[in-house]
Each structure stands twice: as structure tokens, then as C-alpha cells.
Scaffold this motif. Structure first.
Motif, PDB file in Angstrom:
ATOM      1  N   ALA A  66       0.856  -1.186   0.000  1.00 28.85           N
ATOM      2  CA  ALA A  66       0.000   0.000   0.000  1.00 28.85           C
ATOM      3  C   ALA A  66       0.889   1.231   0.000  1.00 28.85           C
ATOM      4  O   ALA A  66       1.355   1.675   1.052  1.00 28.85           O
ATOM      5  CB  ALA A  66      -0.931  -0.007   1.202  1.00 28.85           C
ATOM      6  N   LEU A  67       1.136   1.748  -1.189  1.00 33.57           N
ATOM      7  CA  LEU A  67       1.965   2.949  -1.316  1.00 33.57           C
ATOM      8  C   LEU A  67       1.111   4.106  -1.802  1.00 33.57           C
ATOM      9  O   LEU A  67       0.100   3.900  -2.496  1.00 33.57           O
ATOM     10  CB  LEU A  67       3.109   2.704  -2.299  1.00 33.57           C
ATOM     11  CG  LEU A  67       4.233   1.791  -1.793  1.00 33.57           C
ATOM     12  CD1 LEU A  67       3.934   0.337  -2.113  1.00 33.57           C
ATOM     13  CD2 LEU A  67       5.573   2.199  -2.386  1.00 33.57           C
ATOM     14  N   GLY A  68       1.543   5.312  -1.448  1.00 33.52           N
ATOM     15  CA  GLY A  68       0.819   6.500  -1.888  1.00 33.52           C
ATOM     16  C   GLY A  68      -0.599   6.458  -1.356  1.00 33.52           C
ATOM     17  O   GLY A  68      -0.841   6.102  -0.202  1.00 33.52           O
ATOM     18  N   ARG A 124       6.727   6.053 -10.416  1.00 34.22           N
ATOM     19  CA  ARG A 124       5.977   5.390 -11.489  1.00 34.22           C
ATOM     20  C   ARG A 124       5.192   4.226 -10.912  1.00 34.22           C
ATOM     21  O   ARG A 124       5.760   3.347 -10.268  1.00 34.22           O
ATOM     22  CB  ARG A 124       6.957   4.865 -12.547  1.00 34.22           C
ATOM     23  CG  ARG A 124       7.301   5.844 -13.639  1.00 34.22           C
ATOM     24  CD  ARG A 124       8.157   5.151 -14.698  1.00 34.22           C
ATOM     25  NE  ARG A 124       7.360   4.496 -15.725  1.00 34.22           N
ATOM     26  CZ  ARG A 124       7.369   3.200 -15.972  1.00 34.22           C
ATOM     27  NH1 ARG A 124       8.082   2.386 -15.240  1.00 34.22           N
ATOM     28  NH2 ARG A 124       6.655   2.701 -16.954  1.00 34.22           N
ATOM     29  N   TRP A 125       3.882   4.203 -11.180  1.00 36.27           N
ATOM     30  CA  TRP A 125       3.100   3.128 -10.579  1.00 36.27           C
ATOM     31  C   TRP A 125       3.486   1.761 -11.132  1.00 36.27           C
ATOM     32  O   TRP A 125       3.427   0.761 -10.438  1.00 36.27           O
ATOM     33  CB  TRP A 125       1.608   3.379 -10.734  1.00 36.27           C
ATOM     34  CG  TRP A 125       1.083   3.328 -12.140  1.00 36.27           C
ATOM     35  CD1 TRP A 125       0.934   4.368 -12.992  1.00 36.27           C
ATOM     36  CD2 TRP A 125       0.614   2.171 -12.836  1.00 36.27           C
ATOM     37  NE1 TRP A 125       0.414   3.940 -14.175  1.00 36.27           N
ATOM     38  CE2 TRP A 125       0.197   2.591 -14.111  1.00 36.27           C
ATOM     39  CE3 TRP A 125       0.493   0.814 -12.504  1.00 36.27           C
ATOM     40  CZ2 TRP A 125      -0.312   1.717 -15.062  1.00 36.27           C
ATOM     41  CZ3 TRP A 125      -0.019  -0.058 -13.446  1.00 36.27           C
ATOM     42  CH2 TRP A 125      -0.413   0.387 -14.706  1.00 36.27           C
ATOM     43  N   GLN A 126       3.932   1.736 -12.380  1.00 35.23           N
ATOM     44  CA  GLN A 126       4.366   0.450 -12.943  1.00 35.23           C
ATOM     45  C   GLN A 126       5.522  -0.100 -12.116  1.00 35.23           C
ATOM     46  O   GLN A 126       5.657  -1.312 -11.968  1.00 35.23           O
ATOM     47  CB  GLN A 126       4.822   0.609 -14.399  1.00 35.23           C
ATOM     48  CG  GLN A 126       3.712   0.990 -15.361  1.00 35.23           C
ATOM     49  CD  GLN A 126       3.537   2.506 -15.476  1.00 35.23           C
ATOM     50  OE1 GLN A 126       3.991   3.259 -14.619  1.00 35.23           O
ATOM     51  NE2 GLN A 126       2.867   2.941 -16.524  1.00 35.23           N
ATOM     52  N   VAL A 156      -4.135  -4.728  -2.761  1.00 33.89           N
ATOM     53  CA  VAL A 156      -4.755  -4.109  -1.583  1.00 33.89           C
ATOM     54  C   VAL A 156      -6.104  -3.446  -1.908  1.00 33.89           C
ATOM     55  O   VAL A 156      -6.916  -3.223  -1.007  1.00 33.89           O
ATOM     56  CB  VAL A 156      -3.800  -3.085  -0.927  1.00 33.89           C
ATOM     57  CG1 VAL A 156      -3.678  -1.797  -1.763  1.00 33.89           C
ATOM     58  CG2 VAL A 156      -4.226  -2.765   0.486  1.00 33.89           C
ATOM     59  N   ASP A 157      -6.350  -3.156  -3.179  1.00 40.38           N
ATOM     60  CA  ASP A 157      -7.617  -2.478  -3.539  1.00 40.38           C
ATOM     61  C   ASP A 157      -8.720  -3.528  -3.675  1.00 40.38           C
ATOM     62  O   ASP A 157      -9.374  -3.666  -4.702  1.00 40.38           O
ATOM     63  CB  ASP A 157      -7.451  -1.675  -4.841  1.00 40.38           C
ATOM     64  CG  ASP A 157      -6.944  -2.507  -6.008  1.00 40.38           C
ATOM     65  OD1 ASP A 157      -6.275  -3.537  -5.771  1.00 40.38           O
ATOM     66  OD2 ASP A 157      -7.221  -2.131  -7.167  1.00 40.38           O
ATOM     67  N   THR A 158      -8.896  -4.258  -2.574  1.00 33.54           N
ATOM     68  CA  THR A 158      -9.725  -5.453  -2.568  1.00 33.54           C
ATOM     69  C   THR A 158     -10.424  -5.597  -1.228  1.00 33.54           C
ATOM     70  O   THR A 158     -10.083  -4.903  -0.261  1.00 33.54           O
ATOM     71  CB  THR A 158      -8.826  -6.702  -2.731  1.00 33.54           C
ATOM     72  OG1 THR A 158      -7.808  -6.627  -1.730  1.00 33.54           O
ATOM     73  CG2 THR A 158      -8.187  -6.781  -4.109  1.00 33.54           C
ATOM     74  N   GLY A 211      -2.950 -10.926 -11.663  1.00 40.88           N
ATOM     75  CA  GLY A 211      -1.766 -10.603 -10.874  1.00 40.88           C
ATOM     76  C   GLY A 211      -2.149 -10.196  -9.458  1.00 40.88           C
ATOM     77  O   GLY A 211      -1.283 -10.009  -8.607  1.00 40.88           O
ATOM     78  N   ALA A 212      -3.435 -10.090  -9.198  1.00 39.80           N
ATOM     79  CA  ALA A 212      -3.896  -9.558  -7.909  1.00 39.80           C
ATOM     80  C   ALA A 212      -3.882 -10.585  -6.793  1.00 39.80           C
ATOM     81  O   ALA A 212      -4.058 -10.225  -5.627  1.00 39.80           O
ATOM     82  CB  ALA A 212      -5.302  -8.982  -8.055  1.00 39.80           C
ATOM     83  N   ALA A 213      -3.682 -11.858  -7.129  1.00 37.39           N
ATOM     84  CA  ALA A 213      -3.643 -12.896  -6.099  1.00 37.39           C
ATOM     85  C   ALA A 213      -2.935 -14.126  -6.654  1.00 37.39           C
ATOM     86  O   ALA A 213      -3.302 -14.623  -7.717  1.00 37.39           O
ATOM     87  CB  ALA A 213      -5.058 -13.263  -5.651  1.00 37.39           C
TER      88      ALA A 213
HETATM   89  C1  2GW Z   1      -0.761   3.638  -8.670  1.00 33.39           C
HETATM   90  C2  2GW Z   1      -1.114   4.108  -9.922  1.00 33.39           C
HETATM   91  C3  2GW Z   1      -1.516   3.250 -10.902  1.00 33.39           C
HETATM   92  C4  2GW Z   1      -1.559   1.878 -10.606  1.00 33.39           C
HETATM   93  C5  2GW Z   1      -1.190   1.433  -9.348  1.00 33.39           C
HETATM   94  C6  2GW Z   1      -0.772   2.311  -8.386  1.00 33.39           C
HETATM   95  C7  2GW Z   1      -0.408   1.827  -7.067  1.00 33.39           C
HETATM   96  C8  2GW Z   1      -0.399   0.457  -6.816  1.00 33.39           C
HETATM   97  C9  2GW Z   1      -0.106   2.714  -5.992  1.00 33.39           C
HETATM   98  O1  2GW Z   1      -0.070   3.964  -6.115  1.00 33.39           O
HETATM   99  N1  2GW Z   1       0.159   2.193  -4.748  1.00 33.39           N
HETATM  100  C10 2GW Z   1       0.168   0.853  -4.535  1.00 33.39           C
HETATM  101  O2  2GW Z   1       0.384   0.414  -3.394  1.00 33.39           O
HETATM  102  N2  2GW Z   1      -0.087  -0.019  -5.572  1.00 33.39           N
HETATM  103  C11 2GW Z   1      -0.029  -1.473  -5.305  1.00 33.39           C
HETATM  104  O3  2GW Z   1       0.036  -2.199  -6.521  1.00 33.39           O
HETATM  105  C12 2GW Z   1      -1.298  -1.943  -4.587  1.00 33.39           C
HETATM  106  O4  2GW Z   1      -0.989  -3.053  -3.770  1.00 33.39           O
HETATM  107  C13 2GW Z   1      -2.169  -2.372  -5.738  1.00 33.39           C
HETATM  108  O5  2GW Z   1      -3.215  -3.248  -5.340  1.00 33.39           O
HETATM  109  C14 2GW Z   1      -1.132  -3.011  -6.657  1.00 33.39           C
HETATM  110  C15 2GW Z   1      -1.534  -3.112  -8.149  1.00 33.39           C
HETATM  111  O6  2GW Z   1      -2.048  -1.870  -8.609  1.00 33.39           O
HETATM  112  P1  2GW Z   1      -3.607  -1.727  -8.966  1.00 33.39           P
HETATM  113  O7  2GW Z   1      -4.380  -2.465  -7.914  1.00 33.39           O
HETATM  114  O8  2GW Z   1      -3.964  -0.298  -9.147  1.00 33.39           O
HETATM  115  O9  2GW Z   1      -3.691  -2.425 -10.335  1.00 33.39           O
HETATM  116  P2  2GW Z   1      -4.973  -3.230 -10.970  1.00 33.39           P
HETATM  117  O10 2GW Z   1      -6.027  -3.439  -9.944  1.00 33.39           O
HETATM  118  O11 2GW Z   1      -5.350  -2.587 -12.242  1.00 33.39           O
HETATM  119  O12 2GW Z   1      -4.232  -4.542 -11.207  1.00 33.39           O
HETATM  120  C16 2GW Z   1      -3.849  -5.519 -12.103  1.00 33.39           C
HETATM  121  O13 2GW Z   1      -2.765  -5.171 -12.952  1.00 33.39           O
HETATM  122  C17 2GW Z   1      -1.559  -4.789 -12.273  1.00 33.39           C
HETATM  123  C18 2GW Z   1      -0.474  -4.567 -13.291  1.00 33.39           C
HETATM  124  O14 2GW Z   1      -0.856  -3.655 -14.262  1.00 33.39           O
HETATM  125  C19 2GW Z   1      -1.108  -5.859 -11.280  1.00 33.39           C
HETATM  126  O15 2GW Z   1      -0.707  -7.034 -11.968  1.00 33.39           O
HETATM  127  C20 2GW Z   1      -2.227  -6.219 -10.353  1.00 33.39           C
HETATM  128  O16 2GW Z   1      -1.821  -7.266  -9.503  1.00 33.39           O
HETATM  129  C21 2GW Z   1      -3.439  -6.643 -11.162  1.00 33.39           C
HETATM  130  O17 2GW Z   1      -4.530  -6.915 -10.273  1.00 33.39           O
END
Ligand code: 2GW
Ligand code: MN
Length: 297
Positions: A66-68, A124-126, A156-158, A211-213
Motif C-alpha cells: 500500500a503505497l501513496g 511510477r506506478w508500474q 490491496v484495492d480489494t 496478478g492480484a492474487a
Molecule cells: C498507482 C497508480 C496506478 C496503478 C497502481 C498504483 C499503485 C499500486 C499505488 O499507487 N500504490 C500501490 O500500493 N499499488 C499497489 O500495486 C497496490 O498493492 C495495488 O493493489 C497493486 C496493483 O495496482 P492496482 O491495484 O492499481 O492495479 P490493478 O487493480 O489494475 O491490477 C492488475 O494489474 C496490475 C499490473 O498492471 C497488477 O498485476 C495487479 O496485480 C493486477 O490486479
């Protein structure tokens, strides 16, 4: 003989139910072509499976980042996990954040532990998403060996809404992506450029995994995270980034290292408001999030 027939009818009715337990689903596949189970509601008996694992005194490490602005998801994530996730078993959460002061104070049950680990902020979020593999690799190698038996790595967005427990355990466990579980292979969003290490040709691939789990034994997940980290580093050296980041590399990994157990989309649904005929119970889902609000620009 008639008495033989009567005997056969009575014993098969009586014992048949006991032996088979009447479990199984006919509307969905519950086994892969390589004989790995696909876990759906109705394919396991929770009482039986709980009692098997109760004797084993297991610890399930669970990692979350959980960042940002993503720290705002922690409260619901942790509270709902305490209600539904491996209830009655030892769980150790490892929470990686750049703002430990933002970690909410959630009351944990007995034999439930939380370790907060500080990370530098990333722009960078990537990078956040992809750096998870290397961080997990290191955590498993340096700290978990004597601490845990299994590990799950979760977005974490779960939020949890229903039981997620020992039925999910296995050597190497993948979760079928909720958008693609009933889609034909050509729809799967695998990396399609041969220049990337995550490349999967059109005629290959079994499932599209989220990739979320993902999870499994420490040894198998260590190998997974190490391999994905190495493959991503090769991509960086070649100035290419896979279409869905580490999710693309995870799918490539699962193509050549078949999961020993698959979890149905019950174990990672879209947002809770969406329904499906196959998914009888939503156990865990993404939460609807406003990307513009939570993501750095
Ligand atoms: C910030 C900007 C854009 C995308 C992510 C973030 C971000 C992610 C952030 O600012 N802070 C952070 O803690 N995260 C972590 O990375 C957090 O745990 C989050 O659940 C995870 C993945 O980002 P998320 O949830 O926004 O991406 P989703 O839900 O679109 O996820 C799928 O695709 C991702 C790769 O593009 C990953 O594979 C992810 O596991 C997938 O569910
Ligand atoms: Mn997510």
C-alpha cells in the motif's frame, strides 16, 4: 438373486453418499487438463478440509502493498480479512508501505500477526506494481523460511466477502482472472510481442491469471517471484515493458510451471455489484476505485 439386488441397492444408496459426498459441479470445469483442481463453491467440504489442516499447525504469510494513496484501502482489506480469510488459522500479514503512519489500527484475532515494512516512495506506478516480485523474493528468502508454510500475495484495492481458507492451499496456486474465465484464448491479454520475455504465442496458454492474487508453498512462490523478477529485468535491459506488467510475466510463468491448484473467480471477482451465473459466492473482490483519485499522475 433378488436378495443380492436388494443388498446392492441398499448399500449403494447408503454408502454411495458417504463415499462420494455428492460433491462436484457440472456447470463449470473443476479440473484442468493436467489434473489440477479448480476450486469452486460446491467442490469441497469445508468441515472435512478444515479438520485436515487443523492438525498441521500451519502459518499463512500474506503480503500486501500500500503505497501513496493506496493506504486508504488497508482498513477494509484488513477488517474483511479478519472476518473471512483463514479464520481459525495462523495468519501473518506483511504490509509494505511508504507511510507506516497511515496504517490503520485494526484489531487482529488470536494467532493473527501484522508486520509493517517501510519502502521508499516510488513515482511510477508500474514500478510499484513490478517491484513487488523482487521484494517478495527477498522476503521469502530472508525471513519466511522458519516463519510460514504457505504464502499468498494480494492486491490491496480489494475486500473479502466470503470464506477464503485452507481449500485454497497448494504447492503453486493461481487465480483465474474474472474477466477471462469463460473467454476463448484469443481474447486473453497475454503479452504478444516476441521481444518481451513475457511473450506467449497465439496458440499457447491455458488460462488467463490475475496478478492480484497468487500463492503456494514458500519454495514455489520464491521460484516464481525470482523468475518473474529476472524476466522483467531482461525486459528493462531491452527497453520493453510487458502490456500488463508483472501480471504478463506471471502468466508466462504459469504457462511453463503449471499451478497445482487453480482458484475460480470466486477468489477474485470484479466489483461486488457485478454478478455471474457461475459465481455462487463472491469470496474476494476488487473494490470499485476511482483511478483518477488514487493513482499518481
Ligand atoms: C498507482 C497508480 C496506478 C496503478 C497502481 C498504483 C499503485 C499500486 C499505488 O499507487 N500504490 C500501490 O500500493 N499499488 C499497489 O500495486 C497496490 O498493492 C495495488 O493493489 C497493486 C496493483 O495496482 P492496482 O491495484 O492499481 O492495479 P490493478 O487493480 O489494475 O491490477 C492488475 O494489474 C496490475 C499490473 O498492471 C497488477 O498485476 C495487479 O496485480 C493486477 O490486479
Ligand atoms: Mn488491484
Amino acid at each position: 438373486s433378488l436378495s443380492g439386488l436388494i443388498y446392492w441397492v441398499i448399500t449403494s444408496i447408503w454408502f454411495g453418499n458417504h463415499l462420494t459426498g455428492n460433491l462436484g459441479r457440472t456447470d463449470v470445469a473443476s479440473v484442468t487438463q493436467w489434473l489440477a483442481p479448480i476450486v469452486w463453491e460446491g467442490t469441497f467440504d469445508s468441515t472435512v478440509i478444515d479438520s485436515i489442516y487443523k492438525q498441521q499447525n500451519i502459518t499463512v504469510a500474506t503480503t500486501v502493498f500500500a503505497l501513496g494513496k493506496y493506504t486508504r484501502f488497508l482498513k477494509d482489506f484488513l477488517e474483511s480479512a479478519e472476518e473471512h480469510y483463514f479464520v481459525g488459522f495462523r495468519v501473518h500479514y506483511y504490509l509494505f508501505t511508504d507511510q507506516p503512519e497511515e496504517v490503520p489500527n485494526v484489531k487482529l484475532g488470536q494467532e493473527r500477526y501484522l508486520t509493517v515494512k517501510k519502502l521508499p516512495s516510488m513515482n511510477r506506478w508500474q514500478d510499484i506494481s513490478m517491484s513487488r516480485m523482487g521484494i517478495l523474493e527477498k522476503l521469502i528468502k530472508d525471513e519466511l523460511a522458519s516463519e510460514a508454510d504457505y504464502i499468498f500475495c494480494l492486491d490491496v484495492d480489494t475486500k473479502f466477502h466470503g470464506r477464503w481458507s485452507v481449500e485454497s492451499l497448494g504447492r503453486l496456486v493461481g487465480v483465474i482472472h474474472p474477466w477471462f474465465f469463460d473467454a476463448p484464448r484469443f481474447i486473453f491479454t497475454y503479452e504478444r510481442r516476441p521481444e518481451s520475455q513475457a511473450y506467449i504465442p497465439a496458440e499457447e496458454g491455458d488460462y488467463y491469471f490475475t496478478g492480484a492474487a497468487f500463492g503456494g508453498s514458500l519454495e514455489d512462490v520464491h521460484h516464481l517471484t525470482k523468475t518473474c523478477r529476472e524476466q522483467m529485468n531482461i525486459d528493462i535491459a531491452n527497453s520493453i515493458e510487458a502490456i500488463w506488467h508483472e501480471e504478463s510475466h506471471l502468466n508466462k510463468y504459469f504457462l511453463h510451471n503449471k499451478p497445482s491448484k487453480l482458484l475460480s473467480p470466486e477468489y477474485l471477482w470484479r466489483d461486488i455489484s457485478m454478478s455471474s451465473g457461475y459465481v455462487k459466492i463472491i469470496r474476494f473482490s476488487h473494490v470499485a476505485k476511482n483511478n483518477a483519485e488514487v493513482r499518481p499522475n
